[in-house]
Structures are given as C-alpha cells and as structure tokens.
Design a protein around this motif. Structure first.
Motif, mmCIF file in Angstrom:
data_model
loop_
_atom_site.group_PDB
_atom_site.id
_atom_site.type_symbol
_atom_site.label_atom_id
_atom_site.label_comp_id
_atom_site.label_asym_id
_atom_site.label_seq_id
_atom_site.Cartn_x
_atom_site.Cartn_y
_atom_site.Cartn_z
ATOM 1 N N HIS A 174 0.798 -1.196 0.023
ATOM 2 C CA HIS A 174 0.208 -0.298 0.325
ATOM 3 C C HIS A 174 0.704 1.197 -0.453
ATOM 4 C CE1 HIS A 174 -3.098 3.393 0.836
ATOM 5 N NE2 HIS A 174 -2.461 3.235 2.402
ATOM 6 N N ARG B 49 0.736 4.318 -3.085
ATOM 7 C CA ARG B 49 0.489 5.426 -2.507
ATOM 8 C C ARG B 49 1.266 6.459 -2.665
ATOM 9 N NH1 ARG B 49 -0.614 6.898 3.705
ATOM 10 N NH2 ARG B 49 2.366 7.030 3.838
ATOM 11 N N ASP C 189 -6.045 -1.461 -0.552
ATOM 12 C CA ASP C 189 -6.085 -0.471 -0.220
ATOM 13 C C ASP C 189 -7.069 -0.409 0.850
ATOM 14 O OD1 ASP C 189 -3.973 -0.097 -1.691
ATOM 15 O OD2 ASP C 189 -4.040 1.397 -3.512
#
Length: 157
Positions: free
Chosen positions: A18, A22, A32
C-alpha cells in the motif's frame, strides 16, 4: 523479538505494498480498501499497545522508549514497565467497551448468515449511473448490466 517489535514487523510487511503504491500514485481497489474506505493510517496500525492482559507490558526497553510510551494516552509506568492504565481507559471509553461487548455477544449468539457469497460488494455497484463507481479505473468484469443481473437473480439480505 518482543511483542511490540514483532507487531511492528508484521504490520510493516502487510502495509508495504500500500505504501509503495501510494508513493507512486497507484491504487488497488482491494488491497487499499482499509486505507481508503475506513481511512486507517498505517502508522496507527503499526502502534502496538500492551493491552489489558495481566503480564503484558513494555519492559527492558531503552529509557527514551519508556518515556515516549508512558506519555501516550491511557499508559503509565509501574516499576519502570509501561502498562495500559485500565482505569483511565475505561473512564474515557467505557461506553465504547460496552457497545463492542454487546455487539460481539449479540453476533455470537445468532446463527451465521453465510448465503451472501460476497454479494454486498456487488450490491454497492448495483444500478449505479455511469461514472459513479468507486474505482472507475477497474471496470466491472461483467459490466453494469451483467452485474445488475447477478444481484437481481439472488436474494440479498
């Protein structure tokens, strides 16, 4: 490795994908989910707490870590060991504790409903107008009409 370090390592492993996405500006609609739908922060998940069990505490930690942890809400130092201050916690959160206890008790006292086959996810996109789907960059495998037909062919509870 102590409980705190083990917890931090496990969370780091589980959120690394994640965090990498990001940083790149990429999104994954499934992996996510916790961070987009529920707005959980990886740093908050990483923060280990001693909990309420007897004998669960932060001990043999460097003095600066003991001081940092002791400064956290609902924690205190007993004989150089950081523990959860249960009285302070319950003074602030007793209503939430009762609610969760009652919810878990009610849930475990009823038979499981296992017939949804994940259709709650399908129902979230049922009859949505064009452009209203949460993850437009990941099209529905069956398309809108096909997805609607699946939802309509099942008993949704």
């Amino acid at each position: 490795m102590g409980l705190a370090r083990g917890h931090e390592a496990e969370v780091d492993d589980r959120v690394s994908g994640h965090l990498a996405r990001r940083q790149r500006g990429d999104k994954h609609p499934v992996e996510d989910f916790l961070f987009t739908y529920y707005r959980l922060r990886p740093a908050a998940l990483r923060r280990w707490n001693p909990g309420v069990g007897r004998g669960v505490a932060v001990q043999d930690a460097p003095a600066e870590e003991v001081q940092e942890r002791a400064g956290r809400r609902w924690h205190r130092v007993d004989d150089g060991v950081v523990v959860l201050d249960l009285e302070a916690y319950l003074a602030d959160r007793a209503g939430t504790v009762r609610f969760v206890r009652d919810l878990v008790s009610a849930t475990t006292s009823r038979p499981a409903q296992l017939g949804c086959f994940g259709l709650h996810e399908w129902a979230m996109v049922y009859r949505l107008p064009e452009g209203a789907q949460r993850h437009e960059d990941h099209p529905l495998r069956l398309g809108a009409a096909g997805t609607d037909a699946v939802v309509e062919s099942h008993r949704i509870r």
